[in-house]
Enzyme design. Sequence first.
Site, PDB file in Angstrom:
ATOM      1  N   ASN A 113       0.800  -1.220   0.000  1.00 35.01           N
ATOM      2  CA  ASN A 113       0.000   0.000   0.000  1.00 35.01           C
ATOM      3  C   ASN A 113       0.838   1.278   0.000  1.00 35.01           C
ATOM      4  O   ASN A 113       0.401   2.305  -0.513  1.00 35.01           O
ATOM      5  CB  ASN A 113      -0.907  -0.022   1.243  1.00 35.01           C
ATOM      6  CG  ASN A 113      -1.465   1.328   1.598  1.00 35.01           C
ATOM      7  OD1 ASN A 113      -2.477   1.765   1.076  1.00 35.01           O
ATOM      8  ND2 ASN A 113      -0.796   2.029   2.526  1.00 35.01           N
ATOM      9  N   TYR A 198       5.837   9.749 -11.485  1.00 32.41           N
ATOM     10  CA  TYR A 198       4.807   9.094 -10.663  1.00 32.41           C
ATOM     11  C   TYR A 198       3.928   8.197 -11.534  1.00 32.41           C
ATOM     12  O   TYR A 198       3.669   7.033 -11.179  1.00 32.41           O
ATOM     13  CB  TYR A 198       3.944  10.131  -9.949  1.00 32.41           C
ATOM     14  CG  TYR A 198       2.826   9.514  -9.138  1.00 32.41           C
ATOM     15  CD1 TYR A 198       3.112   8.830  -7.959  1.00 32.41           C
ATOM     16  CD2 TYR A 198       1.500   9.603  -9.549  1.00 32.41           C
ATOM     17  CE1 TYR A 198       2.102   8.246  -7.212  1.00 32.41           C
ATOM     18  CE2 TYR A 198       0.482   9.022  -8.800  1.00 32.41           C
ATOM     19  CZ  TYR A 198       0.785   8.349  -7.636  1.00 32.41           C
ATOM     20  OH  TYR A 198      -0.214   7.753  -6.899  1.00 32.41           O
ATOM     21  N   LYS A 202       3.288   4.035 -11.196  1.00 32.53           N
ATOM     22  CA  LYS A 202       1.985   3.384 -11.045  1.00 32.53           C
ATOM     23  C   LYS A 202       1.703   2.437 -12.208  1.00 32.53           C
ATOM     24  O   LYS A 202       1.070   1.382 -12.024  1.00 32.53           O
ATOM     25  CB  LYS A 202       0.893   4.439 -10.907  1.00 32.53           C
ATOM     26  CG  LYS A 202       1.008   5.309  -9.655  1.00 32.53           C
ATOM     27  CD  LYS A 202       0.706   4.528  -8.383  1.00 32.53           C
ATOM     28  CE  LYS A 202       1.878   4.070  -7.586  1.00 32.53           C
ATOM     29  NZ  LYS A 202       1.516   3.367  -6.341  1.00 32.53           N
TER      30      LYS A 202
END
Length: 316
Positions: A113, A198, A202
């Site tokens: 997470n 970023y 992801k």
Amino acid sequence: MGSVISYLIDAAPPKTSYSVDQIPDLTGKVVIVTGANTGIGKETAKALLAHGAKVYIAARNQASSEEAIRQLKQETGNEAIFLTLDLANLKTIKASAEEFLSKETQLHILINNAGVMASPVELVTADGYDLQFGTNVLGHYYFTKLLLPILTSTAKSTSEGNVRVVNVASCAHLFGGLDFNTFKDGPARKKCSTAGLYNQSKFGNVVLALELAKRYGDQGIISTALNPGNIKSDLQRHVEPQLPSIVKQILANVVLYETSQGALTQLYAATSPEAASLNGKYLVPWARVRSPRQETQDAQLGKALWEWLEEQVKDM
């Protein structure tokens, strides 16, 4: 255009019929949640503790984690356990895994997470990798790799016959791709924007989750990736200072959801009996399966990323 449409659809998800009340009894289950000292991770740990799981909060900040553990015990009556984990330092990741393995013989759920978002481009990991890719992808890959033996042995010994590895990605993957020349610090990486780096990380989370599913699904690993939703949390701490006040108000009141909402999809992936059939799938808010960006499903890309990651940690 397709990525923009997908983003807009997932940014305003329909109401869900899934709730934390549907989480089964988790007594006897051992769980690790990375980054569970705050935000979505903390909410996830709260729900897991409330349903009887033994939860390890794996995080870098001990003081923050201990405060989270204190609060969670007040709220659930059950006490989580702190596990030191700095995903931006490969040597300490190994030490963290070894510490966990010295304490436990089973691991039923691993929720990857933790993450960093929009950190300044000049920041790199202790080993010289881009901070966002090094933390979000490489760090979690190495931690998972070190725990695969206990995960697979647990799968063999449980009545369910499987364990869960949940990889928290983002709708940002829709705008990403993989440029292997930018994973480590260098001229190519320095030309990138923090948002682009970023998005890449992801995208990498989705690719890696699918590759893990392919390689270890036959050994009882159920690997999923997901977009938790647009959530109010300190993940945006590097972004908010740069935004005009009107934009901040819109985000807070219209676009962003509470952390309790953000935890729903990963809790579903981690605990729902139905999610045992979702190996290799991608989930979106709230607890729904959707297709990720098609490029993340490329078999050759998944193989290349896995091999690159293996190369980085082979001498650790």
